[in-house]
Design a protein around this motif. Structure first.
Motif, PDB file in Angstrom:
ATOM      1  N   THR A  47       0.818  -1.211   0.000  1.00 36.87           N
ATOM      2  CA  THR A  47       0.000   0.000   0.000  1.00 36.87           C
ATOM      3  C   THR A  47       0.852   1.261   0.000  1.00 36.87           C
ATOM      4  OG1 THR A  47      -0.152  -0.118   2.415  1.00 36.87           O
ATOM      5  CG2 THR A  47      -1.922  -1.161   1.124  1.00 36.87           C
ATOM      6  N   ASN A  48       2.008   1.206   0.666  1.00 38.28           N
ATOM      7  CA  ASN A  48       2.934   2.343   0.694  1.00 38.28           C
ATOM      8  C   ASN A  48       4.334   1.823   0.367  1.00 38.28           C
ATOM      9  OD1 ASN A  48       4.552   4.540   1.148  1.00 38.28           O
ATOM     10  ND2 ASN A  48       3.839   4.917   3.241  1.00 38.28           N
ATOM     11  N   PRO A  49       4.676   1.737  -0.932  1.00 42.09           N
ATOM     12  CA  PRO A  49       5.940   1.102  -1.316  1.00 42.09           C
ATOM     13  C   PRO A  49       7.187   1.855  -0.874  1.00 42.09           C
ATOM     14  CG  PRO A  49       4.881   2.117  -3.224  1.00 42.09           C
ATOM     15  CD  PRO A  49       3.889   2.167  -2.112  1.00 42.09           C
ATOM     16  N   SER A  50       7.035   3.049  -0.289  1.00 43.69           N
ATOM     17  CA  SER A  50       8.212   3.735   0.250  1.00 43.69           C
ATOM     18  C   SER A  50       8.649   3.127   1.575  1.00 43.69           C
ATOM     19  CB  SER A  50       7.938   5.230   0.425  1.00 43.69           C
ATOM     20  OG  SER A  50       6.965   5.450   1.437  1.00 43.69           O
ATOM     21  N   ASN A  51       7.825   2.201   2.117  1.00 43.17           N
ATOM     22  CA  ASN A  51       8.149   1.501   3.358  1.00 43.17           C
ATOM     23  C   ASN A  51       8.599   0.078   3.072  1.00 43.17           C
ATOM     24  OD1 ASN A  51       7.496   3.671   4.978  1.00 43.17           O
ATOM     25  ND2 ASN A  51       5.399   2.964   5.358  1.00 43.17           N
ATOM     26  N   GLY A  52       9.601  -0.371   3.807  1.00 41.94           N
ATOM     27  CA  GLY A  52       9.985  -1.765   3.802  1.00 41.94           C
ATOM     28  C   GLY A  52       9.510  -2.438   5.071  1.00 41.94           C
ATOM     29  N   LYS A  53       9.321  -3.763   5.020  1.00 46.60           N
ATOM     30  CA  LYS A  53       8.853  -4.486   6.206  1.00 46.60           C
ATOM     31  C   LYS A  53      10.049  -5.013   6.996  1.00 46.60           C
ATOM     32  CE  LYS A  53       4.349  -5.746   4.296  1.00 46.60           C
ATOM     33  NZ  LYS A  53       3.355  -6.810   4.067  1.00 46.60           N
ATOM     34  N   CYS A  54       9.871  -5.033   8.300  1.00 46.80           N
ATOM     35  CA  CYS A  54      10.991  -5.401   9.158  1.00 46.80           C
ATOM     36  C   CYS A  54      10.515  -6.077  10.437  1.00 46.80           C
ATOM     37  CB  CYS A  54      11.820  -4.166   9.498  1.00 46.80           C
ATOM     38  SG  CYS A  54      10.943  -2.955  10.535  1.00 46.80           S
ATOM     39  N   LEU A  55      11.451  -6.749  11.105  1.00 43.67           N
ATOM     40  CA  LEU A  55      11.260  -7.253  12.458  1.00 43.67           C
ATOM     41  C   LEU A  55      11.575  -6.105  13.418  1.00 43.67           C
ATOM     42  CD1 LEU A  55      11.130  -9.333  14.803  1.00 43.67           C
ATOM     43  CD2 LEU A  55      13.502  -9.913  14.256  1.00 43.67           C
ATOM     44  N   ASP A  56      10.599  -5.700  14.219  1.00 45.20           N
ATOM     45  CA  ASP A  56      10.763  -4.589  15.164  1.00 45.20           C
ATOM     46  C   ASP A  56      10.484  -5.122  16.568  1.00 45.20           C
ATOM     47  OD1 ASP A  56      10.805  -2.257  16.612  1.00 45.20           O
ATOM     48  OD2 ASP A  56       9.454  -1.157  15.285  1.00 45.20           O
ATOM     49  N   PHE A  57      11.434  -4.945  17.484  1.00 45.89           N
ATOM     50  CA  PHE A  57      11.271  -5.471  18.838  1.00 45.89           C
ATOM     51  C   PHE A  57       9.989  -4.963  19.490  1.00 45.89           C
ATOM     52  CE2 PHE A  57      16.036  -6.290  19.907  1.00 45.89           C
ATOM     53  CZ  PHE A  57      16.056  -7.290  18.956  1.00 45.89           C
ATOM     54  N   SER A  58       9.590  -3.727  19.167  1.00 49.57           N
ATOM     55  CA  SER A  58       8.426  -3.139  19.833  1.00 49.57           C
ATOM     56  C   SER A  58       7.114  -3.559  19.198  1.00 49.57           C
ATOM     57  CB  SER A  58       8.527  -1.612  19.816  1.00 49.57           C
ATOM     58  OG  SER A  58       8.541  -1.133  18.477  1.00 49.57           O
ATOM     59  N   SER A  59       7.178  -4.317  18.118  1.00 51.12           N
ATOM     60  CA  SER A  59       5.969  -4.759  17.432  1.00 51.12           C
ATOM     61  C   SER A  59       5.754  -6.244  17.673  1.00 51.12           C
ATOM     62  CB  SER A  59       6.080  -4.484  15.919  1.00 51.12           C
ATOM     63  OG  SER A  59       5.007  -5.073  15.227  1.00 51.12           O
ATOM     64  N   GLY A  60       4.513  -6.619  17.788  1.00 51.13           N
ATOM     65  CA  GLY A  60       4.202  -8.026  17.992  1.00 51.13           C
ATOM     66  C   GLY A  60       4.337  -8.842  16.735  1.00 51.13           C
ATOM     67  N   SER A  61       4.479  -8.185  15.599  1.00 45.00           N
ATOM     68  CA  SER A  61       4.585  -8.904  14.336  1.00 45.00           C
ATOM     69  C   SER A  61       5.519  -8.138  13.399  1.00 45.00           C
ATOM     70  CB  SER A  61       3.189  -9.074  13.707  1.00 45.00           C
ATOM     71  OG  SER A  61       3.264  -9.856  12.542  1.00 45.00           O
ATOM     72  N   ILE A  62       5.047  -7.866  12.197  1.00 42.60           N
ATOM     73  CA  ILE A  62       5.844  -7.158  11.197  1.00 42.60           C
ATOM     74  C   ILE A  62       5.559  -5.659  11.274  1.00 42.60           C
ATOM     75  CG2 ILE A  62       6.199  -6.808   8.723  1.00 42.60           C
ATOM     76  CD1 ILE A  62       7.472  -9.305   9.607  1.00 42.60           C
TER      77      ILE A  62
END
Length: 560
Positions: free
Chosen positions: A528-543
């Motif tokens: 939906t927003n290709p300027s963002n990449g997906k990552c593992l974030d400690f503060s997030s429960g998922s992606i």
């Protein structure tokens, strides 16, 4: 009444005769059983020689005849010719006309061709061709030709000399010949010619009839005797070049006789071997006595076996006293091909191509956590599990850990300075060039490039699996188990563990939130927003989704 014969050739027999060392005897078998013998110097054309200008009834075997010249002026003339049995020929594969030159032997390889349409031939087979833009006081040689499906048949060579006072040329000998340049000395005599404008020099080409529409070098250093010298540059090695002096006087072009030379096959540069310790390459520059205006040297390299200057390049800044230069290639784990290059006057020259394999380090290990994929024990750029390692923008393969680059949109490799001007990995035209590539490609995977083909960045599903199927235990700063480095101990279903340090992230040239935040890139972007990449974030429960220009760490996975 005599009937003219068709000259369709049923067969051609070639045999050496004793007439001369390099002449061939042509025996042509006609379709009525008769034969015609003819001698030629060259096997790629058949030449009928006719002594008379106008054909007679006895010339019925001859397909083409060269006629006289007329209306000879200073810059123009008209020549004529006759063609036999034109009605029996197919216009789609037959060409007729005149070939002319100033070298005495006009042929398809060294003469200028002028053709006529069948409609311009009169009832007797005669046609006229007007020649223009000729040089004054110059002798031109010409002959009629007919081209039958690629086979040239010529009439006898005739000549005429234009009126006026001409320019006297002397074509000099080529000197200082290398694989990329040569020097030519010529001369030009103008006598008492008067003119308003004059330019002169040497034209050259790989074709046997060079003209000012080919390569030219204009001269400005003519001495009192009319002598001048030019340097021909940006040539290719082991190639025959034809050249001749020219002058353009008041818009009219005059040429001297054509000469030729062949460049050497010696390579301009010699590729050295890679030092396996630091990937440096020592190459040699073999310029000899050649001439050039601009020069760039270096080494180009690629994963394909034909590297060029359009691939990766490292340019050399200097050459030592023995004509050696050294560059260091930033190679990663893979098979590489490389060669030394020299760009002389804009033309690239290459040396021999060599191969070098960068092996994966034996110290890199993985852990089987009981999941669908095995995870590396440390980050890219780190040698132990507790080291932060390098930081990468999403989709880039060169990492930084000491602020060596600025992590922002202006410096991100896959955009033109802004989040909505993406040049790759874009699913929405509002964000840039739409290509619908969602997952990182192998050439942009930092794990593959830096560690080899058996490693890659984890997929989003593999990150979710790591989050949901493993036990995560926080390790505070100062802990004894992981050398005081803050992060998470991740325990797999089978009891095996990995440690993910809270390495923070890089923005511009700063390291932020080290010891409290952990962000590890995954292999895909946001649809939906290709300027963002997906990552593992400690503060997030998922992606989580973050701007692609940020510098995050990468924990590779192992591919069986």
């Amino acid at each position: 009444m005599k009937t003219r014969m068709s000259y369709i050739l049923l067969s051609i027999f070639l045999a050496l005769t004793s007439v001369s060392a390099q002449k061939y005897k042509m025996v042509l078998c006609l379709n009525n059983g008769m034969t015609v013998e003819h001698y030629v110097d060259d096997l790629d054309s058949i030449v009928w020689v006719i002594e008379d200008n106008e054909p007679t009834d006895d010339d019925f075997l001859e397909p083409i005849t060269t006629g006289d010249s007329s209306d000879i002026g200073v810059y123009s003339a008209t020549v004529s010719a006759w063609v036999n049995d034109l009605a029996e020929k197919d216009e789609s594969n037959t060409t007729i006309g005149i070939i002319y030159c100033i070298d005495g032997t006009p042929a398809k390889r060294n003469g200028k061709q002028m053709t006529v349409d069948f409609a311009d031939v009169d009832g007797d087979g005669k046609y006229d061709i007007a020649l223009s833009k000729l040089a004054p006081a110059t002798t031109y040689y010409y002959r009629a030709f007919i081209n039958l499906s690629g086979t040239y048949i010529y009439g006898k060579v005739h000549s005429f000399t234009t009126e006026g006072q001409g320019i006297g040329f002397t074509t000099g000998t080529a000197m200082n010949i290398t694989s990329y340049s040569a020097k030519v000395a010529s001369s030009m005599s103008l006598g008492s010619l008067e003119y308003s404008t004059l330019s002169y020099g040497v034209c050259y080409s790989t074709n046997a009839d060079p003209s000012t529409s080919d390569g030219t070098v204009v001269s400005t250093d003519r001495d009192d005797d009319g002598n001048y010298t030019v340097n021909l540059t940006a040539l290719n090695g082991d190639t025959t070049y034809y050249y001749r002096p020219y002058a353009i006087m008041d818009g009219y072009v005059s040429y001297g006789l054509t000469s030729a030379f062949r460049t050497t096959g010696e390579k301009v540069v010699t590729t050295g071997d890679i030092n396996p310790e630091n990937f440096s390459v020592v190459s040699a520059l073999n310029m000899g006595i050649g001439t050039y205006k601009t020069l760039k040297i270096g080494v180009c390299y690629s994963r394909i076996d034909t590297p060029t200057v359009n691939d990766y390049c490292v340019e050399a800044s200097e050459v030592d006293d023995e004509n050696y230069y050294t560059v260091t290639l930033p190679l990663t784990v893979d098979t590489w091909y490389y060669c030394a290059y020299a760009i002389i006057d804009g033309t690239p020259h290459y040396s021999d191509i060599k191969m070098f394999v960068v092996e994966s380090s034996d110290t890199r290990e993985y852990v089987d956590l009981g999941l669908s994929i095995k995870w590396a024990t440390c980050n890219i750029g780190a040698s132990t599990p507790v080291e932060y390692g390098d930081y990468f923008a999403w989709g880039t393969t060169t990492g930084y850990n000491e602020g060596a680059t600025l992590f922002n949109w202006a410096n991100y490799g896959y955009c033109n300075g802004s989040y909505n001007k993406l040049t790759k990995y874009c699913t929405n035209e509002e964000y840039g060039v739409k290509d619908d590539i969602i997952r990182i490609e192998p050439d942009d995977d930092a794990a593959i490039i830096n560690w080899g083909a058996k490693w890659r960045i984890p997929t989003c599903d593999e990150i979710i699996e790591l989050r949901e199927k493993c036990t995560w235990r926080i390790q505070a700063k100062g802990n004894a188990k992981y050398d005081g480095v803050a992060g998470y101990e991740v325990i797999g279903p089978n009891g095996n563990t990995i440690f993910l340090p809270a390495a923070g992230y890089r923005y511009n040239g700063l390291l932020r939130s080290a010891g409290t935040v952990g962000r590890y890139w995954g292999h895909c972007i946001s649809e939906t927003n290709p300027s963002n990449g997906k990552c593992l974030d400690f503060s997030s429960g998922s992606i989580a989704e973050k701007s692609r220009y940020y510098g995050f760490t990468i924990r590779p996975v192992y591919v069986e």
